[in-house]
Design a protein around this motif. Structure first.
Motif, PDB file in Angstrom:
ATOM      1  N   GLU A 123       0.044 -13.580 -32.751  1.00 25.77           N
ATOM      2  CA  GLU A 123      -0.997 -14.617 -32.590  1.00 25.77           C
ATOM      3  C   GLU A 123      -0.565 -15.920 -33.277  1.00 25.77           C
ATOM      4  O   GLU A 123      -0.787 -17.005 -32.760  1.00 25.77           O
ATOM      5  N   ILE A 124       0.042 -15.796 -34.472  1.00 26.95           N
ATOM      6  CA  ILE A 124       0.516 -17.006 -35.172  1.00 26.95           C
ATOM      7  C   ILE A 124       1.684 -17.617 -34.394  1.00 26.95           C
ATOM      8  O   ILE A 124       1.779 -18.844 -34.256  1.00 26.95           O
ATOM      9  N   LYS A 125       2.549 -16.763 -33.855  1.00 25.01           N
ATOM     10  CA  LYS A 125       3.674 -17.299 -33.053  1.00 25.01           C
ATOM     11  C   LYS A 125       3.124 -18.119 -31.882  1.00 25.01           C
ATOM     12  O   LYS A 125       3.635 -19.187 -31.558  1.00 25.01           O
ATOM     13  N   ALA A 126       2.044 -17.599 -31.259  1.00 23.75           N
ATOM     14  CA  ALA A 126       1.465 -18.301 -30.112  1.00 23.75           C
ATOM     15  C   ALA A 126       0.889 -19.664 -30.511  1.00 23.75           C
ATOM     16  O   ALA A 126       0.742 -20.550 -29.668  1.00 23.75           O
ATOM     17  N   LEU A 127       0.567 -19.841 -31.793  1.00 28.97           N
ATOM     18  CA  LEU A 127       0.024 -21.124 -32.268  1.00 28.97           C
ATOM     19  C   LEU A 127       1.133 -22.051 -32.781  1.00 28.97           C
ATOM     20  O   LEU A 127       0.864 -23.123 -33.313  1.00 28.97           O
ATOM     21  N   SER A 128       2.396 -21.611 -32.651  1.00 28.03           N
ATOM     22  CA  SER A 128       3.517 -22.350 -33.250  1.00 28.03           C
ATOM     23  C   SER A 128       4.336 -23.094 -32.198  1.00 28.03           C
ATOM     24  O   SER A 128       4.329 -22.736 -31.023  1.00 28.03           O
ATOM     25  N   ASP A 129       5.067 -24.116 -32.676  1.00 29.53           N
ATOM     26  CA  ASP A 129       5.972 -24.854 -31.772  1.00 29.53           C
ATOM     27  C   ASP A 129       7.374 -24.267 -31.805  1.00 29.53           C
ATOM     28  O   ASP A 129       8.039 -24.194 -30.785  1.00 29.53           O
ATOM     29  N   ILE A 130       7.834 -23.895 -33.001  1.00 37.47           N
ATOM     30  CA  ILE A 130       9.174 -23.294 -33.137  1.00 37.47           C
ATOM     31  C   ILE A 130       9.086 -22.160 -34.162  1.00 37.47           C
ATOM     32  O   ILE A 130       8.419 -22.290 -35.186  1.00 37.47           O
ATOM     33  N   ILE A 131       9.794 -21.070 -33.877  1.00 41.34           N
ATOM     34  CA  ILE A 131       9.920 -19.975 -34.854  1.00 41.34           C
ATOM     35  C   ILE A 131      11.281 -20.138 -35.528  1.00 41.34           C
ATOM     36  O   ILE A 131      12.250 -20.575 -34.901  1.00 41.34           O
ATOM     37  N   VAL A 132      11.343 -19.778 -36.808  1.00 43.11           N
ATOM     38  CA  VAL A 132      12.635 -19.801 -37.510  1.00 43.11           C
ATOM     39  C   VAL A 132      12.787 -18.491 -38.284  1.00 43.11           C
ATOM     40  O   VAL A 132      11.804 -17.788 -38.547  1.00 43.11           O
ATOM     41  N   THR A 133      14.031 -18.174 -38.635  1.00 45.28           N
ATOM     42  CA  THR A 133      14.281 -17.061 -39.560  1.00 45.28           C
ATOM     43  C   THR A 133      14.971 -17.665 -40.781  1.00 45.28           C
ATOM     44  O   THR A 133      15.322 -18.857 -40.773  1.00 45.28           O
TER      45      THR A 133
END
Ligand code: 13P
Ligand code: SF4
Length: 314
Positions: A123-133
């Motif tokens: 759900e948080i990923k869906a609210l994000s513009d870019i994911i990072v590790t």
């Protein structure tokens, strides 16, 4: 009558039998128990595991890690069956960041883009513009325009480390990792005094007072590369101690000490979520094709966008 039930000489043999039968692949994070790492087809950090989950030809992915990692595998390979040996294997960072609270925070900063650490829910990923590790965050942030306003969630320690090395002022969500927050500065100094020949290496999820002592800071895979590349013989390792299994396998002639917690022992720095997965549960999930990760198509589509962007940018 002849008993047709197949018998196995070990749990490992049984797992390999069902793995073949199911055309499954076993992916494991470095923080899993030693015997799980040893039976896995691939052991890696969050970025490497995501790439593997995306490209595998297997029908079934058994994810030996925590739920957000298995969710990433499902989002990137939605047509595959993704299994997690114990569905309760969560993460304190994920728990710290609930979608309803985060959406309010995001909406109160409409001029910011959202960069989320992969340790968060779908759900948080869906609210994000870019994911990072932790292995690609620095590069991805440095490639963004300097005047770009950014919200970084959910790890405040990783966020403040990234602010420091990229010279940014990202707005940070107040989440922490229970494992990395447990290391004690006082005990770390004592360990260094007792082992002046040791280098300190740390994961960037550690608080700043621990990172200040580190000779090297990096993701789990970067720490593994560093201990092989560096000429030093002894290392104090400030991350989840199961990584020492790979370190000892890769460098049997070097010495690895676990950074101590506040009681001077390493026991409190084990990840309580990763520990929920066991060989028995791994066998059971291959046998029953359950517990399975299920995510709605709508959520998969929304969460896939920032994940794909991460894979493209790193
Ligand atoms: P990496 O393996 O990507 O460094 O992540 C560490 C971690 O905390 C995973 O939960
Ligand atoms: Fe989450 Fe920390 Fe465990 Fe990683 S080590 S899964 S960040 S609680």
């Amino acid at each position: 009558m002849k008993n047709l039930k197949k018998t196995f000489s070990s749990l490992e043999e049984e797992i390999l039998h069902y793995k073949k039968k199911r055309n499954a692949v076993i992916l494991s994070h470095f923080y899993q128990d030693e015997e799980i790492q040893d039976i896995a087809d691939f052991v890696g950090d969050s970025l490497e595991l995501s790439r593997n989950a995306e490209k595998t030809k297997a029908d079934v992915i058994v994810f030996c890690g925590v739920r957000f990692m298995a969710e990433v595998a499902k989002i990137l390979s939605p047509n595959k069956t993704v299994l997690l040996p114990d569905l309760k294997a969560g993460c304190s960072l994920e728990e710290s960041c609930k979608a309803t609270d985060f959406e309010k925070f995001k909406n109160s900063h409409p001029d910011h883009i959202v960069l989320s650490y992969i340790n968060c829910s779908a759900e948080i990923k869906a609210l994000s513009d870019i994911i990072v590790t932790s292995s690609n965050a620095e590069k991805i942030i440095k490639d963004l325009p300097l005047n770009q306003k950014i919200i970084f969630a959910p790890d405040k320690h990783l966020g403040s480390y990234l602010n420091k090395i990229t010279n940014r002022r990202m707005l940070l969500w107040n989440g922490t990792c229970v494992v990395h927050e447990t290391f004690s500065e006082r005990e770390l100094v004592k360990a260094k005094v007792r082992n002046p020949d040791a280098k300190i290496i740390a994961h960037p999820e550690c608080p700043e007072n621990i990172l200040n002592y580190a000779d090297f800071i990096g993701s789990t895979s970067s720490l593994l590369k560093y201990i092989s590349k560096d000429k030093n013989k002894k290392f104090i390792v400030a991350t989840e101690p199961h990584i020492l299994h790979q370190m000892k396998k890769n460098e049997p002639n070097k010495i690895f000490l676990v950074a101590p917690g506040s009681d001077g022992s390493c026991a409190c720095s084990h990840c309580p979520y990763m520990e929920l997965n066991t060989l028995e549960k791994l066998r059971n999930c291959l046998l029953n094709l359950s517990p399975e990760i299920n995510i709605s198509n709508e959520l998969i589509l929304k969460a896939k966008k920032p994940l794909n962007l991460m894979l493209k940018l790193s």
